[in-house]
Design a protein around this motif. Structure first.
Motif, PDB file in Angstrom:
ATOM      1  N   HIS A  63       0.851  -1.200   0.000  1.00 25.10           N
ATOM      2  CA  HIS A  63       0.000   0.000   0.000  1.00 25.10           C
ATOM      3  C   HIS A  63       0.887   1.251   0.000  1.00 25.10           C
ATOM      4  O   HIS A  63       1.286   1.756   1.056  1.00 25.10           O
ATOM      5  CB  HIS A  63      -0.905  -0.023   1.237  1.00 25.10           C
ATOM      6  N   LYS A 154      -8.986  -1.879  -6.316  1.00 22.64           N
ATOM      7  CA  LYS A 154      -9.261  -1.049  -5.135  1.00 22.64           C
ATOM      8  C   LYS A 154     -10.594  -0.335  -5.313  1.00 22.64           C
ATOM      9  O   LYS A 154     -10.863   0.245  -6.371  1.00 22.64           O
ATOM     10  CB  LYS A 154      -8.133  -0.019  -4.997  1.00 22.64           C
ATOM     11  N   SER A 292      -6.129   9.472   6.249  1.00 22.07           N
ATOM     12  CA  SER A 292      -7.460   8.859   6.315  1.00 22.07           C
ATOM     13  C   SER A 292      -7.369   7.355   6.154  1.00 22.07           C
ATOM     14  O   SER A 292      -6.698   6.903   5.228  1.00 22.07           O
ATOM     15  CB  SER A 292      -8.353   9.420   5.205  1.00 22.07           C
ATOM     16  N   CYS A 321       2.272   8.057   1.775  1.00 24.94           N
ATOM     17  CA  CYS A 321       1.749   9.135   0.923  1.00 24.94           C
ATOM     18  C   CYS A 321       2.239  10.448   1.545  1.00 24.94           C
ATOM     19  O   CYS A 321       1.500  11.140   2.236  1.00 24.94           O
ATOM     20  CB  CYS A 321       0.216   9.048   0.887  1.00 24.94           C
ATOM     21  N   ASN A 341      -4.000  14.595   2.547  1.00 27.52           N
ATOM     22  CA  ASN A 341      -4.113  13.420   3.431  1.00 27.52           C
ATOM     23  C   ASN A 341      -2.977  12.452   3.157  1.00 27.52           C
ATOM     24  O   ASN A 341      -2.796  12.003   2.025  1.00 27.52           O
ATOM     25  CB  ASN A 341      -5.412  12.660   3.148  1.00 27.52           C
TER      26      ASN A 341
END
Ligand code: URP
Ligand code: ZN
Ligand code: ZN
Length: 470
Positions: A63, A154, A292, A321, A341
């Motif tokens: 991820h 996803k 998030s 990220c 985010n």
């Protein structure tokens, strides 16, 4: 090149024993005790004395979001800088997300992400495809994904108006995924409720980072996790929950597993550490912790550690990220919903999980390998090519010193971002040599990788289709 690693503690998801490991070319040639120097017709190997070191399969981070354009900016690591950082943290492969824009074909989305990796990648990488516009044509096009090396799709139940699917579309995509042997993976938060709460908070003049967490309450994650599992069950598909953060969502996964549903879940390393209180740090520092789903409570983190130990959670990933604090997180200085985010973690994942998981005896060494490499490889169609120390597997191998202590800091990390969530935190254990397909790319503090040498991973069918979830 060939390397003979002598007398390492060889740790896999199943075994933990001292022995030797022979790397010839890109693959592991042999594993055992007192290995002869040559198995095949290769050059004499370089002998590496690994007494006191552990040898493990390289980490697989399933991820990541490298060079993700979102929130009017772009995540700060690209496929070069992010992969350098991954390597220094012991991660030798990752799966990023090719996000379909509305109106786009899946092939166009994949091509856009291939272009980002082209010429930059050092280690091997794959793509999940995020389906955001599931027209009939797109459902038909899903049939091409296995041939394109994609075995997971996803789906979002959050980010209303951007990525979020209706329940009906979620169900349709899961049913088609089940037909094709594709694993649906889901961001589970109730987007409709969050959208209302955010608008109300802004209207009431609440602008600070803490409101990011207050407008994404834990009930939203619990509700959407439960709903995603039930919708997938009705569609006849297994399901994988990404970045699970809290107790009730964990219970929903555990209950599904108890009734025999093929439900799997990951948490991310940061959710084992940080809480909603960190979003309230003064001087806008809370923005560093905006992601998030948001950080929850100490009790939730404790539940996640238990979920890792008892097997309810299958994977520890990162959702890497990164956005710079000084220049990117500040886009939301006036309004929390404009804060990009995401957090940086690709380099920290194994370091923290080893130090606080294995060294603190919350996890066995084999559980550590299972959570960071072997389960990710199995669930995402890479096993036994990756995630294993076995003859014929890619020689993605980490030689790890379990004794060395060091401090995490943005001053010394390799991620292209101006802060580290674990700034000043001392950890125990780090990689001393990292091999990717037989190439020694990290040797102590030296980096030897070349951009453009990482390969796209054509992934096979997920083990989720064969398995029961535990
Ligand atoms: O805050 C996060 N997690 N950013 C990346 C996008 C996502 O939801 O995974
Ligand atoms: Zn997400
Ligand atoms: Zn993500």
């Amino acid at each position: 090149m060939a390397y003979l690693i002598r007398n390492a503690r060889l740790i896999t998801a199943a075994d933990d024993a001292t022995g030797d490991l022979l790397i010839e070319g890109e693959q592991i040639a042999a594993v055992g005790r007192n290995l002869p120097e040559r198995i095949g017709p290769q050059l004499r190997p370089e002998i590496l004395d690994a007494d006191g070191l552990w040898a493990m399969p390289g980490g697989i981070d399933v991820h990541t979001h490298l060079e993700l354009y979102s929130w009017d900016t772009v995540s700060a690591d690209d496929f070069y800088t992010g992969q350098v950082a991954a390597l220094f943290g012991g991660t030798t492969a990752h799966i990023d997300f090719a996000n379909q824009a509305r109106g786009q074909t899946l092939r166009e989305a994949l091509d856009a992400w291939h272009a980002r990796a082209e010429g930059k990648a050092i280690i091997d990488y794959g793509f999940h495809v995020s389906i955001t516009d599931p027209t009939d044509a797109v459902l038909h096009e899903m049939g091409q994904l296995p041939a394109w090396g994609v075995s997971s799709v996803k789906l979002f139940l959050a980010y209303k108006g951007v990525y979020q699917l209706s329940d009906g579309d979620f169900f349709r995509v899961c049913r088609r995924a089940a037909e094709l042997g594709l694993l649906p993976i889901v961001h589970a938060e109730t987007g409709d409720v969050i959208d209302i709460l955010v608008r109300e908070a802004i209207a009431a003049g609440h602008t600070e980072p803490i409101w990011h967490a207050r407008t994404r309450p834990p009930e939203c994650e619990a509700e959407a996790t439960h709903r995603a599992i039930r919708l997938a069950e009705m569609a006849g598909a297994p399901i994988y929950i990404v970045h699970l953060t809290q107790r009730e969502a964990l219970q929903a996964v555990a209950h599904a597993q108890q009734r025999g549903t093929r439900a799997f879940a990951e948490t991310c390393i940061q959710y084992l550490y940080w809480t909603i209180d960190d979003l309230a740090r003064p001087d806008f520092e809370g923005a560093k912790f905006v992601c998030s789903p948001p950080f929850r409570t100490r009790d939730d983190s404790a539940a996640l550690w238990r979920g890792l130990a008892d097997g309810t959670l299958a994977v520890v990933a990162t959702d890497h990220c990164p956005f710079n604090f000084a220049t990117q997180k500040t886009l939301g200085r006036e309004r929390f919903d404009k804060i990009p985010n995401g957090v940086p973690a690709i380099e920290d994942r194994l370091l923290l999980l080893f130090s606080d998981g294995v060294m603190q005896e919350r996890l066995t060494p084999s559980q550590f390998v299972a959570l960071t490499a072997t389960n990710p490889a199995k669930l995402f169609g890479l096993y036994p090519r990756k995630g294993a120390l076995a003859p014929g597997s890619d020689a993605d191998v980490v030689l790890w010193d379990p004794t060395v202590r060091h401090v995490r800091s943005a001053r010394t990390h390799h991620m292209n971002v101006d802060y580290n969530l674990w700034e000043g935190v001392e950890v125990q254990g780090k990689p001393v040599k990292v091999f990717s397909r037989g190439r020694l790319l990290v040797d102590g503090d030296d980096f030897r990788g070349e951009p453009g040498t990482g390969r796209y991973l054509y992934r096979g069918r997920s083990a989720a289709f064969a398995a029961s979830s535990r």
